[in-house]
Design an enzyme around this catalytic site. Structure first.
Site, mmCIF file in Angstrom:
data_model
loop_
_atom_site.group_PDB
_atom_site.id
_atom_site.type_symbol
_atom_site.label_atom_id
_atom_site.label_comp_id
_atom_site.label_asym_id
_atom_site.label_seq_id
_atom_site.Cartn_x
_atom_site.Cartn_y
_atom_site.Cartn_z
ATOM 1 N N CYS A 161 0.720 -1.020 -0.265
ATOM 2 C CA CYS A 161 0.125 -0.250 -0.008
ATOM 3 C C CYS A 161 0.974 1.129 0.167
ATOM 4 O O CYS A 161 1.999 1.196 0.138
ATOM 5 C CB CYS A 161 -0.843 0.120 1.194
ATOM 6 S SG CYS A 161 -1.726 -1.433 1.603
ATOM 7 N N ARG A 173 1.398 1.807 -6.003
ATOM 8 C CA ARG A 173 1.791 1.239 -5.059
ATOM 9 C C ARG A 173 0.258 0.099 -4.544
ATOM 10 O O ARG A 173 0.487 -0.627 -3.791
ATOM 11 C CB ARG A 173 2.235 1.647 -3.720
ATOM 12 C CG ARG A 173 3.686 2.266 -3.847
ATOM 13 C CD ARG A 173 4.144 2.893 -2.652
ATOM 14 N NE ARG A 173 4.263 2.185 -1.640
ATOM 15 C CZ ARG A 173 5.392 1.185 -1.476
ATOM 16 N NH1 ARG A 173 6.290 1.151 -2.211
ATOM 17 N NH2 ARG A 173 5.260 0.146 -0.337
ATOM 18 N N TRP A 221 -3.539 -1.739 -1.304
ATOM 19 C CA TRP A 221 -3.476 -3.148 -2.123
ATOM 20 C C TRP A 221 -3.845 -4.276 -1.107
ATOM 21 O O TRP A 221 -3.199 -4.460 -0.484
ATOM 22 C CB TRP A 221 -1.852 -3.139 -2.699
ATOM 23 C CG TRP A 221 -1.962 -4.485 -3.587
ATOM 24 C CD1 TRP A 221 -1.545 -5.705 -2.905
ATOM 25 C CD2 TRP A 221 -2.043 -4.529 -4.757
ATOM 26 N NE1 TRP A 221 -1.336 -6.513 -4.047
ATOM 27 C CE2 TRP A 221 -1.955 -5.982 -5.241
ATOM 28 C CE3 TRP A 221 -2.265 -3.555 -5.716
ATOM 29 C CZ2 TRP A 221 -1.903 -6.340 -6.379
ATOM 30 C CZ3 TRP A 221 -2.517 -4.178 -7.259
ATOM 31 C CH2 TRP A 221 -2.212 -5.257 -7.487
ATOM 32 N N ASN A 236 1.055 -0.038 5.856
ATOM 33 C CA ASN A 236 1.543 -0.671 4.909
ATOM 34 C C ASN A 236 2.271 -1.956 5.560
ATOM 35 O O ASN A 236 3.128 -1.646 6.092
ATOM 36 C CB ASN A 236 2.189 0.101 3.796
ATOM 37 C CG ASN A 236 2.894 -0.736 2.936
ATOM 38 O OD1 ASN A 236 2.296 -1.607 2.552
ATOM 39 N ND2 ASN A 236 4.223 -0.248 2.561
ATOM 40 N N GLY A 237 1.796 -3.102 5.224
ATOM 41 C CA GLY A 237 2.411 -4.357 5.679
ATOM 42 C C GLY A 237 1.601 -5.312 6.010
ATOM 43 O O GLY A 237 0.498 -5.374 5.563
ATOM 44 N N GLU A 280 10.885 -20.619 -17.896
ATOM 45 C CA GLU A 280 10.909 -19.374 -17.320
ATOM 46 C C GLU A 280 12.010 -18.546 -17.696
ATOM 47 O O GLU A 280 11.570 -17.465 -18.313
ATOM 48 C CB GLU A 280 10.359 -19.351 -15.937
ATOM 49 C CG GLU A 280 10.339 -17.862 -15.061
ATOM 50 C CD GLU A 280 9.264 -17.230 -15.883
ATOM 51 O OE1 GLU A 280 8.207 -17.864 -16.414
ATOM 52 O OE2 GLU A 280 9.102 -15.993 -15.867
ATOM 53 N N LYS A 326 11.073 -15.262 -20.337
ATOM 54 C CA LYS A 326 11.651 -13.808 -19.910
ATOM 55 C C LYS A 326 12.484 -13.295 -20.951
ATOM 56 O O LYS A 326 12.196 -12.180 -21.461
ATOM 57 C CB LYS A 326 12.659 -13.599 -18.712
ATOM 58 C CG LYS A 326 11.702 -14.192 -17.539
ATOM 59 C CD LYS A 326 10.924 -12.833 -17.127
ATOM 60 C CE LYS A 326 9.459 -12.834 -16.931
ATOM 61 N NZ LYS A 326 8.517 -13.922 -17.264
ATOM 62 N N GLU A 343 10.339 -12.641 -24.302
ATOM 63 C CA GLU A 343 9.332 -11.592 -24.309
ATOM 64 C C GLU A 343 9.810 -10.237 -24.062
ATOM 65 O O GLU A 343 9.135 -9.369 -24.568
ATOM 66 C CB GLU A 343 8.356 -12.010 -23.141
ATOM 67 C CG GLU A 343 8.538 -11.667 -21.814
ATOM 68 C CD GLU A 343 7.516 -12.168 -20.954
ATOM 69 O OE1 GLU A 343 6.155 -11.966 -21.282
ATOM 70 O OE2 GLU A 343 7.429 -12.446 -19.706
ATOM 71 N N HIS A 353 16.516 -35.665 -29.337
ATOM 72 C CA HIS A 353 15.241 -36.186 -30.116
ATOM 73 C C HIS A 353 15.027 -35.145 -30.959
ATOM 74 O O HIS A 353 13.802 -35.130 -31.504
ATOM 75 C CB HIS A 353 14.243 -36.517 -28.872
ATOM 76 C CG HIS A 353 14.626 -37.626 -27.926
ATOM 77 N ND1 HIS A 353 14.726 -38.972 -28.359
ATOM 78 C CD2 HIS A 353 14.728 -37.701 -26.734
ATOM 79 C CE1 HIS A 353 15.096 -39.553 -27.246
ATOM 80 N NE2 HIS A 353 14.981 -38.545 -26.425
ATOM 81 N N LYS A 394 -0.317 -6.697 -19.583
ATOM 82 C CA LYS A 394 -0.015 -7.400 -18.442
ATOM 83 C C LYS A 394 -0.900 -8.340 -17.937
ATOM 84 O O LYS A 394 -0.637 -9.465 -17.576
ATOM 85 C CB LYS A 394 -0.029 -6.226 -17.118
ATOM 86 C CG LYS A 394 0.427 -6.785 -15.887
ATOM 87 C CD LYS A 394 1.781 -7.233 -15.877
ATOM 88 C CE LYS A 394 2.055 -7.991 -14.461
ATOM 89 N NZ LYS A 394 3.290 -8.717 -14.523
#
Ligand code: AGP
Length: 608
Positions: free
Chosen positions: A3, A29, A76, A102-103, A480, A484, A487, A503, A603
């Site tokens: 937050c 945030r 958030w 915030n936390g 992954e 990255k 993309e 193969h 996104k």
């Protein structure tokens, strides 16, 4: 957890418009609800609601609150859906104290129970609200506000950056921080605090960073910092910030993606503070399942693939990682009332994943969710869900949300293993201990390897195609790393289990062809050395992500990146993906690509 908090004490003028504008600058945030409180003539004036800042302002006019002192919050959600009642600030029973936070307060449930037994009435489902009631208790004991906050935070476990105002001491704001960021801004006729510098940068570029474990009292004279450990005064000189407001949003990093890669240790610490009851509920459903599908897209699918190794090796549970857009075709008719579908989606809005979820629901299967956004569609359609608490991820490429997903999934696998008694207590304890160490291990990898990876990106910048290879759970890390790179640096790359090379794909290898091997020292290492040799024999350039001191593989590689020793195989994807994230980022920079907004990508892919 991510937050934004802000507050100010003005010599004169209205605080509300200043707070409103500052919260707008903290919107990156968190933005699912917003609130402000000002103090005027010994009374608190509060406005708060769910919704984005502009929406709430249009309804409530956030500039229209009296008084030159106030605090604000943009949220958030991590505990309690984004409804008005859960928006900050939160007050005590009599509306005399207001808190923004915030936390994550880990022990809020037991604190809340104690306070309710003492007659406190709670309005919200948040962890934060316990703080205002604890301070109410402390003030009742006759303590001053600063002392009350001081003894209140001693009872808190978890992470916090809080700010408190009280009608009893209307000219003060008391702040305290543990892990969550807090910074003070100093101006001629005002003093500010905020989660991040951007909030007050247009008002002053003179800042004082509040360190972990410190308490700050703001008043008309300015600011005073004390150590929470012993109350001792801290004298800290302000520093002049020479960032542009745009740079400040990225905490001085050139891109959000790099900031978010560096945020992973903090996110991973917060992912270890999940609410037990949600993890237990998910574990119960998984334990009873006739079959389990792990369904997602892109990076989240790679987390599912890694999780399938974790569930199999730890919990002896066979799970089926399925790419969401293929689920209906592949299993739409097979899934049934005994099935569990665990959907993993950072946004909670990915159309392909939601389509698979809908198919499962129609077939009476149990749908579980793992997401980063409370209030997203996935949280509404799932029977049970866990929020990974990573905070907003602004970069289109998933980084911190991927490692947080892996942490949550490994915790689920561990719980299931415990519940099923399939793994010895000693091994469980060792894994839990390692999981606790992971944030520091990730921090060390970033600190010690980033510069070397930056050089590797320069060295391999012009290569036209890359392989990413791994075996076992590392095949998920390799997938992954490949995603990255392709993309955000638009570099063609292939990833597949290393055993597959012979193969077919090995036909692509020619001298100088870069092959990235993800090879922790686990059961697959012997065979992967063979794979490295077969690539080397054809002239490939070997880049290996290895365990510290693995002289055999280091001797075979043209370049290598070292990960601290002793990483359990099932947890290895978390630290072993970090160098791959950084490699992709620096390759994108070398190739003049925008790592935050890669072409053609969104996104959250809310279309099929
Ligand atoms: C990953 O870097 C990409 N941004 C993309 O593959 C993403 O992981 C995928 O679209 C799934 O998104 P979700 O986790 O929000 O469902």
């Amino acid at each position: 957890m991510m937050c934004g908090i802000f507050g100010c004490i003005l010599k004169n003028g209205d605080a509300a418009p200043i707070i409103h504008a500052a919260l707008k600058r903290l919107e990156y945030r968190g933005y699912d609800s917003v609130g402000e409180v000002t103090i005027h003539e010994g009374k608190l004036f509060i406005k708060k609601d769910q919704g984005k800042i502009d929406e709430v302002h249009a309804i409530h006019n956030l500039d229209d609150l009296p008084g030159r002192i106030g605090i604000g919050h943009t949220r958030w959600a991590t505990h309690g859906a984004p409804y008005e009642v859960n928006a900050h600030p939160h007050t005590d029973c009599n509306g005399q104290i207001a808190v923004v936070h915030n936390g994550i307060i880990e022990n809020f449930s037991e604190l809340k129970k104690e306070l309710e037994e003492r007659g406190h009435v709670f309005r919200s489902k948040t962890d934060t609200e316990v703080i205002s009631h604890i301070i109410e208790e402390e003030l009742k004991e006759g303590r001053a506000l600063a002392e009350a906050v001081y003894s209140a935070v001693e009872q808190l476990e978890g992470s916090y950056a809080i700010a408190v105002v009280s009608a009893k001491e209307p000219n003060k704001i008391v702040c305290a921080r543990k892990e969550s960021p807090l910074v003070v801004g100093v101006a001629e006729n005002a003093v500010y605090f905020a989660s991040d510098i951007p909030a007050f940068l247009p008002l002053t570029n003179t800042a004082v960073i509040v360190e972990d474990g410190e308490l700050v009292v703001l008043d008309d004279k300015g600011y005073e910092i004390r150590k929470l450990a012993d109350g001792s005064l801290v004298s800290r000189k302000p520093e002049v910030i020479d960032w542009s407001p745009e740079m400040a949003e990225k905490k001085g990093y050139p891109h959000f993606m790099l900031k978010e890669i560096h945020e992973q240790p903090l996110c991973l610490r917060n992912t270890l503070r999940l609410q037990e009851q949600y993890l237990d509920l998910m574990t119960t459903f998984l334990d009873r399942a006739g079959e389990v599908f792990l369904v997602a897209c892109g990076t989240s699918y790679h987390a599912c693939l890694a999780a399938s190794y974790m569930f199999s090796k730890l919990s002896m549970l066979a799970t089926h990682p399925i790419i969401a857009s293929e689920f209906v075709e592949q299993h739409g008719r097979a899934i049934n009332i005994d099935s569990v579908l665990l959907a993993v989606s950072q946004s909670g809005e990915t159309a392909d994943t939601l389509e698979a979820v809908e198919c499962a629901r129609q077939r009476a299967a149990t749908v579980l969710g793992l997401t980063n956004i409370i209030g997203s569609t996935l949280t509404r359609v799932a029977r049970a869900y866990v929020c990974q608490q990573s905070g907003p991820e602004i970069g289109v490429a998933a980084t911190k949300t991927f490692t947080s997903q892996l942490s949550v999934l490994s915790q689920l696998a561990l719980r299931l293993a415990k519940k099923r008694g399939k793994v010895s207590h000693v091994e469980i304890e060792q894994l839990e201990e390692k999981l606790e160490q992971i944030p520091d291990i990730v921090e060390k990898v970033i600190e010690t390897q980033e510069e070397k990876i930056k050089q590797l990106a320069k060295k391999y910048r012009d290569k036209q195609c890359f392989f990413f290879l791994g075996r076992g759970v590392s095949s998920a890390s390799a997938l992954e790393g490949r995603l990255k790179l392709l993309e955000i640096a638009y570099a063609p790359a292939l990833a597949f289990p290393a055993g597959e090379s012979k193969h077919g794909p090995i036909s692509l290898i020619e001298p100088g062809f870069p092959v990235i091997f993800v090879c922790p020292k686990d059961d697959t290492r012997k065979t992967i050395v063979g794979n490295i040799m077969e690539m080397k024999a054809r002239g490939a350039s070997i880049i290996a992500v290895v365990e510290e001191g693995d002289e055999e593989v280091k001797g075979l590689a043209d370049d290598y990146i070292e990960i601290p020793r002793g990483m359990p195989e099932v947890l290895s994807p978390i630290p072993y993906v970090i160098p791959q994230q950084l490699f992709a980022y620096y390759m994108a920079v070398e190739r003049n690509c925008d790592p935050d907004q890669p072409r053609n990508l969104a996104k959250s892919v809310t279309v099929k």
